[in-house]
Design an enzyme around this catalytic site. Structure first.
Site, PDB file in Angstrom:
ATOM      1  N   LYS A  95       0.969  -1.268  -0.061  1.00 51.33           N
ATOM      2  CA  LYS A  95      -0.008  -0.113   0.079  1.00 51.33           C
ATOM      3  C   LYS A  95       0.847   1.326   0.012  1.00 51.33           C
ATOM      4  CE  LYS A  95      -3.492  -0.345   2.805  1.00 51.33           C
ATOM      5  NZ  LYS A  95      -4.133  -0.620   3.928  1.00 51.33           N
ATOM      6  N   LYS A 107       2.445  -3.681  11.218  1.00 48.93           N
ATOM      7  CA  LYS A 107       1.076  -3.865  11.670  1.00 48.93           C
ATOM      8  C   LYS A 107       0.941  -4.265  13.072  1.00 48.93           C
ATOM      9  CE  LYS A 107      -2.998  -2.904  10.314  1.00 48.93           C
ATOM     10  NZ  LYS A 107      -3.357  -1.755   9.163  1.00 48.93           N
TER      11      LYS A 107
END
Length: 473
Positions: A95, A107
């Site tokens: 992304k 994450k």
């Protein structure tokens, strides 16, 4: 069962990667490096809850450090496990590359249900989690920068910053250790709406493509398009309100925990959100009909289906019942790998998550830059631009002999505020990225879907970074 679902999500990401990687010219060794997570930190820590110690399971995964810092949200959910966090970290890498944000992907996840804890208890858990990250150098403006995700928000980010700042006394860039903070604590205007607004910009750009719309039997433009929104959290609510109020879309269906409601003539999303806030449920909203099956949102008649909740909501078992022409992946991984072929055979366009929900990390990047520069956007140039535009208006009035009204003058001559600059930068980012993806899709004969095209566009950028390092000849 839940663990199997998350494992399937990670495998789905890997399958999509492998499919796209086979269509690139990058060396196999390089692709193997990009595919795998660089670092996985699994932790267990005790927190005293109601006079008893509770051991909390948590994670932080850094997928790729081809660029630093790494970047990615922290989610609080009872469904968190290692495979899910690895999948989300992987998607963050692609992304960021896709929208030209100079971060590697990361994450975090804490395995708790936020609803079961008081605010004080959540603060304890968040601060202890942050302490664990500090101990292992998994947080810092130049190392790894968390952000909000499912189950977290500005409040939790403020706790993270305060904890970090307590340990890192004298760090002049400590504000940049986390993004998504409150405005009063170094946050940026426009961050809360960023992901939903990015979804709107990306969807609008697709709907403006005459060739793509002709292929699925739709007219161009977002105005008048019928949308079904699954998930009315931060992303879903902003996607719906902006699409309705700025784009002229019609919201015909909404699904949430309490059920799914539908009105083929459309519902005012602002009134619906207000109704739900006042009543604690959407059910009973005037003019709407509740579906017997909460999961019936999948097969509602609409032009665009917007899954904005959790992963794997559209799968092999329900993909065949979809009537929408377009699926806009506002959530992370809402369409499973085994559903892709079914949707492609039905001629449905899937606008992938790694592009469509990149608004959050894009504006997080703006916040990070703001924190490092120690100055809010617009402070230097707003008044200068406003005075310049006002002088131009004066010149036009003097030349033409006509007077511009006070209200019109305010519109024409105003300088850009921070939120204006943030929205402008986000819009430019989403439009530029869309055409990069479409260029790959149109120029490569074997690429027939947006997901593969997005992966290839991202992989080429990441591969170039690695090759320029001289690691892979």
């Amino acid at each position: 069962m839940k663990g199997e679902k998350q494992a399937a999500f990670y495998q789905s990401v890997l399958n999509s990667f492998d499919k796209a990687a086979a269509l690139t010219d990058l060396p196999k060794g390089l692709l193997s490096q990009i595919r795998e997570c660089n670092a996985v930190y699994q932790m267990r820590f005790p927190v005293k809850i109601n006079n008893q110690f509770q051991v909390i399971e948590a994670y932080r995964v850094q997928h790729s450090q081809h660029r630093t810092p790494t970047k990615g949200g922290i989610r609080f959910s009872s469904q968190v496990n290692q495979e899910e966090v690895m999948a989300l970290a992987s998607l963050m890498t692609f992304k960021c590359a896709l929208v030209d944000v100079p971060f590697g992907g990361a994450k975090g996840g804490v395995k708790i249900s936020p609803r079961k804890y008081t605010e004080v208890q959540l603060e304890k858990i968040t601060r202890r989690y942050t302490t664990e990250l500090i101990r292992k150098n998994f947080i810092g403006a130049a190392l790894d920068v968390p952000a909000p995700d499912y189950g977290t928000g500005a409040r939790e980010m403020a706790w993270i910053f305060d904890t970090y700042n307590t340990f890192k006394i004298g760090d002049i860039d400590s504000l940049a250790c986390v993004t998504g903070k409150p405005i009063t604590q170094g946050g940026i205007r426009g961050r809360t709406e960023a992901t939903g607004r990015g979804v709107y910009y990306g969807l609008r750009e697709l709907l403006n493509q005459a060739d793509e719309m002709e292929a699925v039997g739709l007219t161009t433009g977002i105005s008048g398009k019928r949308l079904v929104i699954q998930g009315l959290g931060n992303v879903g609510s902003y996607t719906a309100t902006i699409s309705q109020n700025e784009g002229g879309a019609i919201i015909v269906g909404v699904s949430e925990l309490e059920g799914t409601i539908y009105n083929p003539d459309g519902m005012d999303i602002d009134k619906l959100i207000k109704y739900r806030k006042e009543n604690g449920t959407m059910i009973g909203f005037p003019g709407s009909k509740k579906l017997e099956d909460r999961d019936g949102w999948v097969s509602l008649d609409c032009d665009v289906l917007v899954p904005a909740a959790l992963e794997s909501q559209i799968h092999k078992g329900n993909a065949g019942s979809i009537k929408a022409k377009i699926i806009a992946e506002a959530a992370n991984g809402p369409v499973s790998d085994d559903a892709e072929d079914i949707l492609r055979d039905k001629g449905i366009i899937v606008l992938p998550d790694m592009y469509l929900n990149a608004g959050g990390v894009t504006v997080s990047y703006f916040e990070w830059l703001k924190n490092l520069s120690h100055m809010r956007f617009g402070r230097m140039e707003k008044r200068f631009n406003q005075n310049t535009y006002s002088s131009l208006v004066d010149l036009v009035e003097k030349t033409t002999g006509k007077v511009i009204g006070k209200r019109e003058r305010q519109v024409v001559a105003r300088g850009a505020d921070e939120v204006d600059l943030v929205r402008s930068g986000l819009e430019e980012t989403m439009i530029t990225a869309y055409y990069q993806i479409k260029d790959v899709k149109s120029r490569r004969k074997r690429v027939h879907d947006y997901r593969s095209a997005a992966f290839i566009a991202a992989l080429n950028k990441i591969g170039s970074d690695y090759l320029n390092m001289g690691i892979f000849p």
